[in-house]
Design a protein around this motif. Structure first.
Motif, mmCIF file in Angstrom:
data_model
loop_
_atom_site.group_PDB
_atom_site.id
_atom_site.type_symbol
_atom_site.label_atom_id
_atom_site.label_comp_id
_atom_site.label_asym_id
_atom_site.label_seq_id
_atom_site.Cartn_x
_atom_site.Cartn_y
_atom_site.Cartn_z
ATOM 1 N N ILE A 152 -11.581 6.202 1.054
ATOM 2 C CA ILE A 152 -12.585 7.179 0.543
ATOM 3 C C ILE A 152 -11.492 8.204 -0.302
ATOM 4 C CG2 ILE A 152 -14.010 9.167 1.059
ATOM 5 C CD1 ILE A 152 -15.132 7.685 3.659
ATOM 6 N N ASN A 153 -10.294 8.489 0.030
ATOM 7 C CA ASN A 153 -9.639 9.640 -0.956
ATOM 8 C C ASN A 153 -9.217 8.882 -2.042
ATOM 9 O OD1 ASN A 153 -9.550 11.279 0.955
ATOM 10 N ND2 ASN A 153 -7.324 10.680 2.271
ATOM 11 N N ASP A 154 -8.909 7.393 -2.131
ATOM 12 C CA ASP A 154 -8.798 6.827 -3.267
ATOM 13 C C ASP A 154 -9.952 6.651 -4.417
ATOM 14 O OD1 ASP A 154 -6.689 5.283 -4.820
ATOM 15 O OD2 ASP A 154 -7.676 3.473 -4.312
ATOM 16 N N VAL A 155 -10.702 6.402 -3.593
ATOM 17 C CA VAL A 155 -11.923 5.970 -4.687
ATOM 18 C C VAL A 155 -12.933 6.982 -4.788
ATOM 19 C CG1 VAL A 155 -12.148 3.525 -4.257
ATOM 20 C CG2 VAL A 155 -13.492 4.965 -2.888
ATOM 21 N N GLY A 156 -13.166 8.248 -3.993
ATOM 22 C CA GLY A 156 -13.569 9.279 -4.165
ATOM 23 C C GLY A 156 -14.737 9.220 -3.249
ATOM 24 N N PRO A 181 -2.132 2.018 -5.086
ATOM 25 C CA PRO A 181 -2.429 3.533 -4.299
ATOM 26 C C PRO A 181 -3.175 3.430 -3.082
ATOM 27 C CG PRO A 181 -3.419 3.349 -6.590
ATOM 28 C CD PRO A 181 -2.671 1.741 -6.146
ATOM 29 N N ALA A 182 -3.784 2.339 -2.952
ATOM 30 C CA ALA A 182 -4.263 2.035 -1.341
ATOM 31 C C ALA A 182 -4.805 0.879 -1.302
ATOM 32 C CB ALA A 182 -5.751 3.029 -1.394
ATOM 33 N N GLY A 183 -4.230 0.133 -0.025
ATOM 34 C CA GLY A 183 -4.278 -1.156 0.320
ATOM 35 C C GLY A 183 -5.696 -1.855 0.202
ATOM 36 N N CYS A 233 0.864 -1.144 -0.029
ATOM 37 C CA CYS A 233 -0.029 0.078 0.040
ATOM 38 C C CYS A 233 0.908 1.114 -0.149
ATOM 39 C CB CYS A 233 -0.900 0.001 1.116
ATOM 40 S SG CYS A 233 -1.913 1.558 1.539
ATOM 41 N N ARG A 234 0.623 2.110 -0.948
ATOM 42 C CA ARG A 234 1.363 3.096 -1.023
ATOM 43 C C ARG A 234 1.285 4.224 0.071
ATOM 44 N NH1 ARG A 234 0.835 5.510 -6.386
ATOM 45 N NH2 ARG A 234 2.680 4.219 -6.862
ATOM 46 N N ASN A 235 0.208 4.326 0.836
ATOM 47 C CA ASN A 235 0.002 5.130 1.924
ATOM 48 C C ASN A 235 0.728 4.675 2.908
ATOM 49 O OD1 ASN A 235 -2.259 6.900 0.988
ATOM 50 N ND2 ASN A 235 -3.513 5.158 0.904
ATOM 51 N N ALA A 236 0.666 3.412 3.128
ATOM 52 C CA ALA A 236 1.661 2.644 4.360
ATOM 53 C C ALA A 236 2.985 3.034 4.000
ATOM 54 C CB ALA A 236 1.200 1.154 4.368
ATOM 55 N N LEU A 237 3.457 2.845 2.769
ATOM 56 C CA LEU A 237 4.729 2.922 2.817
ATOM 57 C C LEU A 237 5.295 4.271 3.039
ATOM 58 C CD1 LEU A 237 5.140 1.085 -0.963
ATOM 59 C CD2 LEU A 237 6.129 0.556 1.245
ATOM 60 N N GLY A 238 4.381 5.481 2.710
ATOM 61 C CA GLY A 238 4.511 6.776 2.982
ATOM 62 C C GLY A 238 4.889 7.125 4.573
ATOM 63 N N MET A 239 3.812 6.590 5.371
ATOM 64 C CA MET A 239 3.780 6.822 6.605
ATOM 65 C C MET A 239 4.980 6.129 7.374
ATOM 66 S SD MET A 239 -0.140 6.074 8.092
ATOM 67 C CE MET A 239 0.614 6.184 9.936
#
Lengths: 126, 126, 126
Positions: free
Chosen positions: B27-31, A107-109, A85-91
């Motif tokens: 939600i940020n990912d899918v809208g 982009p999102a897990g 998950c890209r969000n998790a990599l960033g965190m």
């Protein structure tokens, strides 16, 4: 029966030895190439892809980071998909270009977990 | 692809920060408004709805109870459904009328988890 | 609605009291004989079937082993299926012939989890 499709979800770094063993035993049971397998890491699970960060396996698995990556590579060679998950990599401040080449960044897990289940993958939480 | 439907299962109070972050990132990912999202708490997970009970976030998240409820409210305003198992509320001595107004009480959490999956919701365990 | 089908996954021994309570509450909610229920143990979860091994419930549930087995038997009499992963039994040195008679041994727990979900069982992780 249709081809089995399995999605493993890892959100804690210490769970990697368990999920890799489960994937290996599953392949041994159904036969190589007989099932679709994806392992999706989000949250602290992504640290398993970046042992150099020193955040994976801080406890019992502490000295097994190299062994874990080797086993991931071995399973990848057998067709297992590894996703992060890209969000998790960033965190966790893990650079995407530092990941093993076989790791796919999504982009999102949660979106990946939802899409794969919608495609008929069985969900298994470690 | 059909509309994504996601069901989060929380059965430990300390998992709330993680599940709320995951829902937000999803939600940020899918809208906004593009997916159906429900968060079902049973077991000790219901304590997250009653921080006054002093049983939620006893560890690292100890001072974040107000923040957690505010984030729940924010997600509820975006259409996320929050549900609580009545059996679990009873076991944790949490009065239903003390719950935030946006929390829906269901007779048994497991029945809700089974029904939603039968309706096509992807299951995600925190 | 079709008959509900629920698959519980237990991979840690300490989760048994929780899963048995959940199964009991679920039956109370939908009615005896109104749903298909299977509980699959792999990993350290299989120790719950062999309390004599001394590996189950080492913490808070320490003195409840007999109670746990009695509750399993009670649920089995109500139609709940109890399954154990053969790989996990081997890793925990639990002989198959030492298991309670109501426990079904499957070659690989992950295969069972995948097959049951493919048959429409909702997955619930403890």
């Amino acid at each position: 029966m249709n081809r089995l499709k399995v999605l493993f979800h890892v959100n804690e770094a210490g769970r990697w030895p368990r999920v890799l063993l489960n994937a290996k035993n599953f392949i041994n049971d159904v036969g190589r190439g007989q099932a679709n397998i994806e392992i999706l890491a989000n949250g602290a699970g992504v640290a398993g892809y970046a042992p150099a960060a020193g955040t994976c396996g801080a406890s019992a698995e502490g000295n097994d980071d190299g062994k874990i990556l080797a086993e991931m590579k071995n399973l990848s060679d057998q067709g297992v998909v590894f996703a992060a998950c890209r969000n998790a990599l960033g965190m966790h401040a893990i650079a995407e270009n530092s990941l093993p080449v076989f790791v796919m960044v999504v982009p999102a897990g949660i979106t990946e977990l939802a899409k794969k289940q919608a495609e008929g993958f069985a969900y298994i939480k470690q």
